[in-house]
Scaffold this motif. Structure first.
Motif, PDB file in Angstrom:
ATOM      1  N   ASP A  20     -10.263   1.657  12.923  1.00  0.00           N
ATOM      2  CA  ASP A  20      -9.314   2.781  12.989  1.00  0.00           C
ATOM      3  C   ASP A  20      -7.877   2.315  12.775  1.00  0.00           C
ATOM      4  OD1 ASP A  20     -11.266   4.681  13.420  1.00  0.00           O
ATOM      5  OD2 ASP A  20     -11.118   4.554  15.613  1.00  0.00           O
ATOM      6  N   LEU A  21      -7.531   1.180  13.356  1.00  0.00           N
ATOM      7  CA  LEU A  21      -6.182   0.627  13.180  1.00  0.00           C
ATOM      8  C   LEU A  21      -5.927   0.291  11.716  1.00  0.00           C
ATOM      9  CD1 LEU A  21      -3.520  -0.600  14.299  1.00  0.00           C
ATOM     10  CD2 LEU A  21      -4.771  -2.761  14.503  1.00  0.00           C
ATOM     11  N   ILE A  22      -6.910  -0.313  11.066  1.00  0.00           N
ATOM     12  CA  ILE A  22      -6.745  -0.723   9.671  1.00  0.00           C
ATOM     13  C   ILE A  22      -6.550   0.496   8.774  1.00  0.00           C
ATOM     14  CG2 ILE A  22      -7.811  -1.950   7.752  1.00  0.00           C
ATOM     15  CD1 ILE A  22      -6.934  -3.640  10.255  1.00  0.00           C
ATOM     16  N   TRP A  23      -7.374   1.543   8.973  1.00  0.00           N
ATOM     17  CA  TRP A  23      -7.243   2.744   8.151  1.00  0.00           C
ATOM     18  C   TRP A  23      -5.923   3.461   8.417  1.00  0.00           C
ATOM     19  CZ3 TRP A  23      -9.379   3.700   3.829  1.00  0.00           C
ATOM     20  CH2 TRP A  23     -10.637   3.201   3.535  1.00  0.00           C
ATOM     21  N   THR A  24      -5.475   3.472   9.656  1.00  0.00           N
ATOM     22  CA  THR A  24      -4.194   4.094   9.984  1.00  0.00           C
ATOM     23  C   THR A  24      -3.050   3.344   9.307  1.00  0.00           C
ATOM     24  OG1 THR A  24      -5.061   4.852  12.095  1.00  0.00           O
ATOM     25  CG2 THR A  24      -2.667   4.768  11.869  1.00  0.00           C
ATOM     26  N   MET A  25      -3.108   2.014   9.356  1.00  0.00           N
ATOM     27  CA  MET A  25      -2.067   1.221   8.698  1.00  0.00           C
ATOM     28  C   MET A  25      -2.092   1.443   7.191  1.00  0.00           C
ATOM     29  SD  MET A  25      -2.145  -2.375  10.820  1.00  0.00           S
ATOM     30  CE  MET A  25      -1.351  -3.219   9.497  1.00  0.00           C
ATOM     31  N   ALA A  26      -3.274   1.498   6.597  1.00  0.00           N
ATOM     32  CA  ALA A  26      -3.379   1.711   5.155  1.00  0.00           C
ATOM     33  C   ALA A  26      -2.813   3.081   4.775  1.00  0.00           C
ATOM     34  CB  ALA A  26      -4.828   1.597   4.712  1.00  0.00           C
ATOM     35  N   ASP A  27      -3.136   4.106   5.554  1.00  0.00           N
ATOM     36  CA  ASP A  27      -2.606   5.442   5.277  1.00  0.00           C
ATOM     37  C   ASP A  27      -1.088   5.472   5.385  1.00  0.00           C
ATOM     38  OD1 ASP A  27      -5.119   6.443   4.795  1.00  0.00           O
ATOM     39  OD2 ASP A  27      -5.372   7.261   6.818  1.00  0.00           O
ATOM     40  N   ASN A  28      -0.557   4.848   6.414  1.00  0.00           N
ATOM     41  CA  ASN A  28       0.897   4.830   6.605  1.00  0.00           C
ATOM     42  C   ASN A  28       1.606   4.064   5.491  1.00  0.00           C
ATOM     43  OD1 ASN A  28       0.828   6.366   8.933  1.00  0.00           O
ATOM     44  ND2 ASN A  28       0.619   4.591  10.259  1.00  0.00           N
ATOM     45  N   LEU A  29       1.039   2.947   5.080  1.00  0.00           N
ATOM     46  CA  LEU A  29       1.669   2.167   4.009  1.00  0.00           C
ATOM     47  C   LEU A  29       1.600   2.911   2.677  1.00  0.00           C
ATOM     48  CD1 LEU A  29       0.506  -1.415   4.999  1.00  0.00           C
ATOM     49  CD2 LEU A  29       2.809  -0.475   5.163  1.00  0.00           C
ATOM     50  N   ASN A  30       0.517   3.631   2.428  1.00  0.00           N
ATOM     51  CA  ASN A  30       0.445   4.443   1.205  1.00  0.00           C
ATOM     52  C   ASN A  30       1.482   5.557   1.230  1.00  0.00           C
ATOM     53  OD1 ASN A  30      -1.508   3.191  -0.362  1.00  0.00           O
ATOM     54  ND2 ASN A  30      -3.163   4.125   0.799  1.00  0.00           N
ATOM     55  N   ALA A  31       1.682   6.164   2.387  1.00  0.00           N
ATOM     56  CA  ALA A  31       2.706   7.209   2.506  1.00  0.00           C
ATOM     57  C   ALA A  31       4.093   6.619   2.263  1.00  0.00           C
ATOM     58  CB  ALA A  31       2.637   7.857   3.879  1.00  0.00           C
ATOM     59  N   LEU A  32       4.351   5.437   2.793  1.00  0.00           N
ATOM     60  CA  LEU A  32       5.651   4.796   2.575  1.00  0.00           C
ATOM     61  C   LEU A  32       5.859   4.428   1.112  1.00  0.00           C
ATOM     62  CD1 LEU A  32       5.905   2.520   5.734  1.00  0.00           C
ATOM     63  CD2 LEU A  32       7.214   4.591   5.233  1.00  0.00           C
ATOM     64  N   MET A  33       4.775   4.114   0.390  1.00  0.00           N
ATOM     65  CA  MET A  33       4.884   3.829  -1.032  1.00  0.00           C
ATOM     66  C   MET A  33       5.199   5.085  -1.826  1.00  0.00           C
ATOM     67  SD  MET A  33       2.112   1.184  -2.678  1.00  0.00           S
ATOM     68  CE  MET A  33       0.813   2.284  -2.289  1.00  0.00           C
ATOM     69  N   ALA A  34       4.715   6.214  -1.370  1.00  0.00           N
ATOM     70  CA  ALA A  34       4.901   7.463  -2.108  1.00  0.00           C
ATOM     71  C   ALA A  34       6.319   8.009  -1.971  1.00  0.00           C
ATOM     72  CB  ALA A  34       3.898   8.503  -1.617  1.00  0.00           C
ATOM     73  N   ILE A  35       6.989   7.704  -0.893  1.00  0.00           N
ATOM     74  CA  ILE A  35       8.322   8.276  -0.640  1.00  0.00           C
ATOM     75  C   ILE A  35       9.322   7.948  -1.755  1.00  0.00           C
ATOM     76  CG2 ILE A  35      10.316   8.191   0.914  1.00  0.00           C
ATOM     77  CD1 ILE A  35       8.284   8.105   3.239  1.00  0.00           C
ATOM     78  N   PRO A  36       9.479   6.690  -2.180  1.00  0.00           N
ATOM     79  CA  PRO A  36      10.430   6.420  -3.276  1.00  0.00           C
ATOM     80  C   PRO A  36      10.046   7.122  -4.574  1.00  0.00           C
ATOM     81  CG  PRO A  36       9.785   4.371  -2.218  1.00  0.00           C
ATOM     82  CD  PRO A  36       8.936   5.436  -1.634  1.00  0.00           C
ATOM     83  N   ASN A  37       8.738   7.245  -4.838  1.00  0.00           N
ATOM     84  CA  ASN A  37       8.296   7.938  -6.046  1.00  0.00           C
ATOM     85  C   ASN A  37       8.654   9.413  -5.991  1.00  0.00           C
ATOM     86  OD1 ASN A  37       7.114   5.712  -7.385  1.00  0.00           O
ATOM     87  ND2 ASN A  37       5.378   5.845  -6.010  1.00  0.00           N
ATOM     88  N   LEU A  38       8.485  10.043  -4.854  1.00  0.00           N
ATOM     89  CA  LEU A  38       8.830  11.454  -4.724  1.00  0.00           C
ATOM     90  C   LEU A  38      10.332  11.672  -4.871  1.00  0.00           C
ATOM     91  CD1 LEU A  38       6.452  12.420  -1.787  1.00  0.00           C
ATOM     92  CD2 LEU A  38       6.237  13.067  -4.190  1.00  0.00           C
ATOM     93  N   ILE A  39      11.121  10.773  -4.326  1.00  0.00           N
ATOM     94  CA  ILE A  39      12.574  10.870  -4.470  1.00  0.00           C
ATOM     95  C   ILE A  39      12.965  10.739  -5.941  1.00  0.00           C
ATOM     96  CG2 ILE A  39      14.757   9.698  -3.946  1.00  0.00           C
ATOM     97  CD1 ILE A  39      13.522   9.029  -1.181  1.00  0.00           C
ATOM     98  N   ALA A  40      12.341   9.787  -6.647  1.00  0.00           N
ATOM     99  CA  ALA A  40      12.639   9.611  -8.069  1.00  0.00           C
ATOM    100  C   ALA A  40      12.248  10.848  -8.864  1.00  0.00           C
ATOM    101  CB  ALA A  40      11.915   8.381  -8.604  1.00  0.00           C
ATOM    102  N   LEU A  41      11.114  11.458  -8.540  1.00  0.00           N
ATOM    103  CA  LEU A  41      10.709  12.678  -9.234  1.00  0.00           C
ATOM    104  C   LEU A  41      11.725  13.788  -9.039  1.00  0.00           C
ATOM    105  CD1 LEU A  41       6.880  12.781  -8.505  1.00  0.00           C
ATOM    106  CD2 LEU A  41       7.993  12.477 -10.719  1.00  0.00           C
ATOM    107  N   LEU A  43      14.923  13.420  -8.405  1.00  0.00           N
ATOM    108  CA  LEU A  43      16.153  13.067  -9.106  1.00  0.00           C
ATOM    109  C   LEU A  43      16.028  13.223 -10.621  1.00  0.00           C
ATOM    110  CD1 LEU A  43      17.240   9.925  -7.061  1.00  0.00           C
ATOM    111  CD2 LEU A  43      18.244  12.209  -6.982  1.00  0.00           C
ATOM    112  N   LEU A  44      14.830  13.033 -11.160  1.00  0.00           N
ATOM    113  CA  LEU A  44      14.631  13.108 -12.600  1.00  0.00           C
ATOM    114  C   LEU A  44      14.203  14.487 -13.088  1.00  0.00           C
ATOM    115  CD1 LEU A  44      12.853   9.706 -13.188  1.00  0.00           C
ATOM    116  CD2 LEU A  44      15.157  10.332 -13.880  1.00  0.00           C
ATOM    117  N   ALA A  45      13.988  15.427 -12.191  1.00  0.00           N
ATOM    118  CA  ALA A  45      13.488  16.751 -12.583  1.00  0.00           C
ATOM    119  C   ALA A  45      14.433  17.448 -13.559  1.00  0.00           C
ATOM    120  CB  ALA A  45      13.275  17.616 -11.344  1.00  0.00           C
ATOM    121  N   GLY A  46      15.727  17.340 -13.347  1.00  0.00           N
ATOM    122  CA  GLY A  46      16.695  17.966 -14.243  1.00  0.00           C
ATOM    123  C   GLY A  46      16.643  17.381 -15.640  1.00  0.00           C
TER     124      GLY A  46
END
Length: 65
Positions: A20-41, A43-46
């Motif tokens: 459970d700890l491993i899956w929770t950490m993996a989910d959290n790290l994937n979410a943290l990876m997605a944040i910069p991508n969403l911000i870039a999207l 910023l580039l939408a215009g």
């Protein structure tokens, strides 16, 4: 070099931590990876909209659309 230390720490946590700890950490790290991508999207939408409109205009002018 810091990546190697971080990797070794995560290997140790993975070896002794529960599943459970491993899956929770993996989910959290994937979410943290997605944040910069969403911000870039956001910023580039215009720019994407502007390029799309230019493309559609050029296609209409050349009777391809």
């Amino acid at each position: 070099m810091p990546y190697r230390y971080l990797f070794c720490c995560f290997v140790a946590i993975g070896a002794v931590g529960g599943l459970d700890l491993i899956w929770t950490m993996a989910d959290n790290l994937n979410a943290l990876m997605a944040i910069p991508n969403l911000i870039a999207l956001l910023l580039l939408a215009g720019d994407v909209t502007k390029e799309k409109e230019d493309y559609v205009t050029r296609m209409k002018d050349s009777n391809l659309l």
